[in-house]
Design a protein around this motif. Sequence first.
Motif: not given
Length: 629
Positions: A452-456, A504-511, A551-559
């Motif tokens: 989350k800090l990386a996304v910010e 998700g489409h974020g750069a860190f969702d793969e992790a 199906i498990m969808v991961s999203y870190l960048e959601l606003n």
Amino acid sequence: MSDRDSVAGYKDVLTGSRDGPDEAGGAAKIAPASAPELRTLAGVAVGTLVIAALYFGQEVLIPITLAVMLSFVLSPVVNLLQRLRLWRAPAVMLTVLAALGILGLFGTLIGSQAASLTANAPQYAQTIQAKVEKVQGFALSRMALITKELGGGRHAAAPRGAAPAPTLAAGAAQPAAGQRRPVPVQVVQESTSPFTIARTVVEPILGPLETTIIVLIVAIFVLMQKEDLRDRFIRVFGSSDLHRTTRALDDAGQRLSKYFLSQLAVNTCFGLVIGIGLWVIGVPSPAMWGVMAGLLRFVPYIGSFLAAVAPAALGAAVDPGWGMAIEVVALFVVVEPITGYVVEPLLYGHSTGLSPVSVIVSAIFWTWLWGPIGLIMSTPLTLCLVVMGRHVKSLEFFDVLLGDRPALTPVESFYQRILADNPDEALAQAETLLADRSLADYYDGVVLAGLKLAVEDQARGTIDRAGARSMTRSMLSVIGELKSHGIAHDQPAIHVGTVACVAGHGAFDEAVTAMMAQLLEQRDIAARTIPYGDVGRETIGSLDLAGVTTIMVSYLELNGSPAQLRYLVRRLRAKAPAARIIVGLWPQGEAALTDAAIQRELGADGYVGSLSAALAIIAAPATSEQVAA
């Protein structure tokens, strides 16, 4: 051309703006100085003034500081006497008199033991001189042998025909004729008066005696007026926050009292053991050296070594050989590590709250500032600064720089290591934290919070795409190394079909999908990871989801309620209509985790905010109702 047009497009050196002057004001506005920079400069100026005041006012501050420290040592004894129904004034006087009596007893013991050494002092001096001469002779013989081997024993010969060096004749020192003869001078000692003798004896002890009297008087008044002084301190510095100020004073008092009493007990036992050991070895006046060892051990780090010098030298003076001196050195080498690394941690652990580096630095600083007295008081003075830093926000840097608590939280430490592309240190930290927590809890409490800090930071533009990819590789490396951690081989198998973990489409969702798949595989649940590029509009048609039940969808960048997630869920629903779709909104506090309207709009079957909650939903029966966790 107007004045505004003449300056438009050029950067103002004061404001940094390329706009022209304000027409209404007629002049460009000058930006005020940054408030944090002013505060920093003010802090540096105040710190400089405080250090200067401590240095130039040491003649007044040292006795007061010693008195306050002495009051912390004697305060528990005064409190004990008061609990025994003794009034404060008699309790204080009795405690101070007892302390003076103990000091006088030690002084008498040291004086009597030192006087017994003076009778044999000439013999000791001759023995040491003989040993020094032997050592010098041995060293010179070895140096001569080495020089002979290096030089081959050849000496440079004088050149043939050279005239011999002129020598001074025996009568050359005679004064020339007419030269004045030296005048004989006789030194006559001045008659010594009783006043001169008294001044010579009293002057060396007058300064320490004066300081001792001042310390005792101030300590007595501090012990008598302890509550009143505390109330005045609170009134001056913390009347606006009585709770915080009271906690700070109580914390400082408890820590200092515990530190002093623990050090007193440890050093007393150290001196007792050293004295007994020296008596067994046969060193003269062992009681005096034991007392000196206990007192010198109050000096951080070097006190024990200083205490070993005199007994070792005396052992060399008493024994014709070197056996006694070696035994004395061995005694200190054995007793000091046991005391420092076994007894002290067992007795009071890390009660001081100081890091080892801060103890060394503070010892150097206070020694430079106040000399030997500063070296002795360096640890308690630094401890006071750390306590103030823990309770006063503006002085928090003292706790960060000098305290023993970690400077960074586990989340910040993990993020810093990933940001520095150092997966090895991140893995070492993970193994330390996993000693008392599960892998799912570590991922939820540390890794997801760090992501989350990386996304910010990425949203602020401080992390570019290349940096994000590098951080993702580091995290995947750490996740891969933790694959075998926390596997329970005796747990029952869970049959829920195959789970597809979609990033998700974020750069860190793969992790995050890698962590989710790993946790599922540890529970014998078949899982596969699907990158975001495989579920796009052009590529999802070729995606094979046969046999996938969840199906498990991961999203870190959601606003709010982004359209990308809503359309992704629709595409997945159309591709696998029988599968459950669970959305992981890892930033805790997202509105979609609690807002039913947003959940209906997104169209998923479940919403989770942690990996542990996702595992619970996936392991639930496939016929479970829609869940929002």
